[in-house]
Design a protein around this motif. Structure first.
Motif: not given
Length: 268
Positions: A174-175, A178, A251-252, A256
Motif C-alpha cells: 500500500l505504501v 501511495l 490514504w493510498t 492514487h
C-alpha cells in the motif's frame, strides 16, 4: 476471379492471425515489469532493505533482552523495523515513475499505453507486487535474525507470525501504491520523496513530539501509525486492526486518485 476473391477474403484473416499478441492491461503490466528489472534500483533497494532489517531487528531483540521487557511476539521486531524499511519501498516505487519523467522516456510509455489510468495502474500493480514480496521477505528475515538476541523475551506462534508477515507485506504494498500516486502528481524524485517522507514519518514525529489531544488524534489517522497498529494487531485501542488497514487504504486511494487527476490534466 475465384482465386482473386479467395485471396482477398483470406488476406485479412491471415493478417489477423499474424498480428502480434499482448497489449491491453496485461501487456502494460508486462512492460512495466520488464522496465523495472532492467535498471539497478530495485536490486539496490532490496539489498539495502535486507541489511536494514537485519541490523534493526538484531538491535531490537538485544534491547528487549537487556531492558528485560515483557515477552512479546517475535514478529514485533521486523514490524518495528518498517519505520526505516518502508523507505526502501518508497524509493523503489518512486523510481518506477520519476525516472521516466527525468529522462523523458515517459513520452514513449504514454504512446505505448495511451490510456492514462491504465499506465498508472500498471505501474502501481508492479510496485505493489514487488513491495508485498519484499515486505514478506523482510518479515521472515527479521524474525530469523531477532530470535537469537531476544533469548527468551519473545514468543513464536506460527499463526501470529504468518499474520504479521502478510500484514507487513500488505502495508509495504500500500505504501508503494501511495508513492506511485504521489510521484505522478509531483513528477520529480525530490518532490515525491519529500512529500511521502513528510506524510509517513515527519508528521507522526511532530504530532507525538508536541503532544496534545488534537495532534495525537491526527497522528492516529496517519498511514504509518495506522499501519503499525495493523501489523502489530495488539488490541482495539484506539481502533481495531481492520479499521487501521482501512485508514491506510484511504490514504493510498487518495494519493492514487490525485496522481490520476494530475496525469489526465497534464498529459491528457
Amino acid at each position: 476471379m475465384t482465386d482473386t476473391m479467395t485471396g482477398t477474403m483470406t488476406d485479412p484473416a491471415r493478417s489477423a492471425a499474424q498480428a502480434p499478441a499482448g497489449g491491453g492491461f496485461a501487456g502494460a503490466v508486462g512492460a512495466e515489469w520488464a522496465k523495472l528489472w532492467s535498471i539497478r534500483t530495485p536490486y539496490a533497494c532490496l539489498l539495502v532493505g535486507i541489511l536494514l532489517t537485519a541490523v534493526f531487528t538484531f538491535y531490537y531483540g538485544s534491547i528487549a533482552r537487556i531492558n528485560d521487557k515483557p515477552v512479546q511476539p517475535l514478529g514485533n521486531a521486523p514490524v518495528s523495523s518498517v519505520i526505516l524499511g518502508q523507505f526502501v519501498v518508497v524509493v523503489l516505487a518512486m523510481t518506477v515513475v520519476t525516472s521516466e519523467y527525468a529522462t523523458g522516456s515517459v513520452r514513449t510509455s504514454l504512446q505505448w499505453v495511451p490510456v492514462r489510468h491504465r499506465l498508472q495502474l500498471a505501474k502501481a500493480v508492479v510496485a505493489a507486487v514487488v513491495s508485498f514480496t519484499a515486505g514478506c521477505l523482510f518479515a521472515v528475515l527479521g524474525m530469523a535474525v531477532a530470535r537469537v538476541p531476544f533469548r527468551g523475551h519473545a514468543s513464536f506462534d506460527p499463526g501470529k507470525a504468518l499474520a504479521q508477515t502478510l500484514a507487513m507485506g500488505l502495508y509495504c504494498a500500500l505504501v508503494a501504491v501511495l508513492t506511485v500516486g504521489v510521484a505522478f502528481a509531483l513528477r520529480t524524485a525530490v518532490g515525491a520523496l519529500a512529500a511521502v517522507f513528510g506524510l509517513v514519518s515527519a508528521l507522526p514525529t511532530i504530532c507525538t513530539g508536541l503532544g496534545g489531544s488534537v495532534l495525537l488524534a491526527v497522528n492516529d489517522v496517519l498511514p504509518q501509525t495506522a499501519g503499525g497498529h495493523f501489523m502489530l494487531a495488539d488490541g482495539d485501542d484506539p481502533y481495531p486492526p481492520a479499521a487501521a488497514i482501512l485508514i491506510v487504504l484511504a490514504w493510498t486511494a487518495a494519493a492514487h486518485m490525485t496522481g490520476r487527476l494530475v496525469l489526465r490534466r497534464r498529459d491528457g
